[in-house]
Scaffold this active site. Structure first.
Site, mmCIF file in Angstrom:
data_model
loop_
_atom_site.group_PDB
_atom_site.id
_atom_site.type_symbol
_atom_site.label_atom_id
_atom_site.label_comp_id
_atom_site.label_asym_id
_atom_site.label_seq_id
_atom_site.Cartn_x
_atom_site.Cartn_y
_atom_site.Cartn_z
ATOM 1 C CG ASN A 179 8.686 -35.077 -7.212
ATOM 2 O OD1 ASN A 179 9.866 -35.292 -6.829
ATOM 3 N ND2 ASN A 179 8.514 -34.027 -7.897
ATOM 4 C CD GLU B 118 10.177 -34.009 -3.387
ATOM 5 O OE1 GLU B 118 11.149 -33.878 -4.118
ATOM 6 O OE2 GLU B 118 9.269 -34.500 -3.492
ATOM 7 C CG ASP C 215 13.156 -17.716 -13.061
ATOM 8 O OD1 ASP C 215 13.167 -17.784 -11.745
ATOM 9 O OD2 ASP C 215 12.997 -18.535 -13.738
#
Length: 437
Positions: free
Chosen positions: A136, A199, A248
């Site tokens: 991953n 990915e 964020d």
């Protein structure tokens, strides 16, 4: 990444700063000043020997160029096709690289005044399921604690699942952390294919089968050959450290949490390495996170509406919480179906506005005009209460993230004359003249 940099330079889209700047705030200030305008290459950051680059995807056209697309529909289609039909990259020999002393050797930036510490914001974590054996790749922020230790923000998705499996076996999880590689790899690492889809295989399709990987000897993981910096280490079983505060995607501070610890075993860099940082809450941050969700919304809406023109997670909605969807409406109820499909496709979505195909999703004035002239709240408003939302939304409560969601049908009613809702135009040239004044 080097090919992308050269393209930016040739297009006049790269600002190169040769004077020395500080890794604490000053470098971030320059990235913020150029946010949405152009990429930035800082040749001299503090006393570090490695330059810093940022804003590599600060415009949508940069991202589309990186994946070989020229329009929204082509970009969405390419990503969806890559996720549905991934292909393994070519395994080849390792590149030339050298070992550094540790994280202290890297020009890691401190961005905002209340940040918990220096942050690596472009880290692609590559790990392997300890039971099933597939890899991953996903992007995670890394708060540096020392030269050999850092805290990693890991939400309950694929890497979290792998770490939980390792912890259940009483084992650490080996990871290879890539900093700086082709932007298409970042796009792939930001998407969310089903668990078990690597990915890097998605990135290989986006790159036309040209991605090369090598087997990193300490972890045995397959890693993109075109890395700039590579950190090899372990996510420690059952050990946590404070992570945050951190700004964020909303531009506000996320809360401090206990998060998994990265124990660094080695740090490698190519001989002429460039360190890549992503400005928190910048356009690049929002595009990388938001673009795969736009594709998911587009895919979901086109399954319930015959034609979807475009999807945009809006800047004012932090590139995450608000969306505009333009459709070619054929039946009453199409817009409401589009609203429900969009909310289901991107669970963090808080508001979606559905407009007709004549409205530019990138123009907030046009979108507001559509709401003002085509929307009636008593029949065109959809509200969903007590739904799971985004932990990034401070109004929802960042621990439980329960929120209300709403959808606005700002499309023209089909039982009314369309010309009543169409903006007037001045014909040019007028019949009496072919010349402009």
């Amino acid at each position: 990444m080097r090919e992308h940099l050269e393209w930016l330079r040739a297009e006049g889209e790269l600002l190169e700063v040769t004077s020395q700047v500080s890794a604490r705030y000053e470098a971030a200030y320059i990235l913020k000043r150029e946010d949405g305008q152009r990429a930035v290459l800082l040749h001299k950051v503090g006393e570090y020997q490695i330059p810093v680059v940022g804003n590599l995807l600060t415009k949508r056209k940069y991202l589309y160029h990186a994946i070989g697309a020229r329009s929204d529909q082509e970009a969405f289609s390419r990503l969806l096709a890559a996720m549905s039909s991934p292909r393994p990259p070519t395994v080849t020999k390792p590149p030339e690289y050298e070992e550094l002393a540790g994280l202290d050797s890297l020009p890691i930036l401190t961005f905002y005044e209340r940040d918990g510490g220096p942050y690596i914001t472009s880290a692609i974590f590559i790990a392997k399921d300890p039971e099933l054996g597939f890899q991953n790749a996903s992007i995670h922020r890394v708060m540096v604690h020392s030269s050999k230790r850092a805290a990693v923000r890991i939400v309950p998705r694929h890497l979290y699942r792998m770490l939980s499996k390792a912890e259940a076996r009483g084992e650490d999880l080996p990871v290879a952390v890539v900093i700086g590689t082709h932007p298409a790899v970042y796009v792939a690492a930001a998407c969310s294919p089903p668990y078990g889809v690597d990915e890097l295989h998605v990135a290989n399709v986006l790159l036309g089968g040209k991605l090369e990987v090598f087997r990193e000897p300490l972890t045995g993981l397959l890693v993109p050959r075109c890395f700039e910096v590579l950190i090899v280490g372990r996510l420690l079983a059952r050990e946590k450290a404070s992570e945050g505060p951190f700004v964020d995607i909303t531009g506000t501070y996320d809360i401090v949490r206990k998060q998994p610890v990265l124990e660094v075993d080695a740090v490698y860099a190519r001989p002429d390495a460039i360190f890549y940082e992503i400005l928190p809450a910048g356009v690049e941050h929002r595009l990388l996170m938001g673009f795969p969700r736009e594709a998911a919304i587009w895919d979901a809406v086109r399954r319930v509406v015959p034609e979807v023109k475009s999807v945009r997670l809006t800047p004012g909605g932090c590139g995450w919480l608000h969306a505009v969807v333009s459709i070619r409406k054929q039946k009453e109820g199409d817009a409401k179906n589009a609203i429900l499909a969009a909310l289901a496709a991107h669970p963090s979505l808080k508001r979606v506005v559905v407009v007709d195909e004549d409205v530019d999703v990138d123009d907030p004035v046009e979108v507001e005009w559509a709401i003002a002239t085509r929307f009636q709240p008593h029949k065109d408003l959809v509200i969903v209460t007590n739904a799971r939302g985004s932990s990034l939304d401070p109004s929802a409560g960042q621990e439980h993230a329960l929120t209300s969601k709403w959808g606005i049908d700002a499309t023209i009613p089909l039982d009314r004359p369309r010309e009543n809702f169409t903006k007037a135009k001045i014909p040019w040239p007028p019949e009496s003249s072919s010349q402009q004044p």
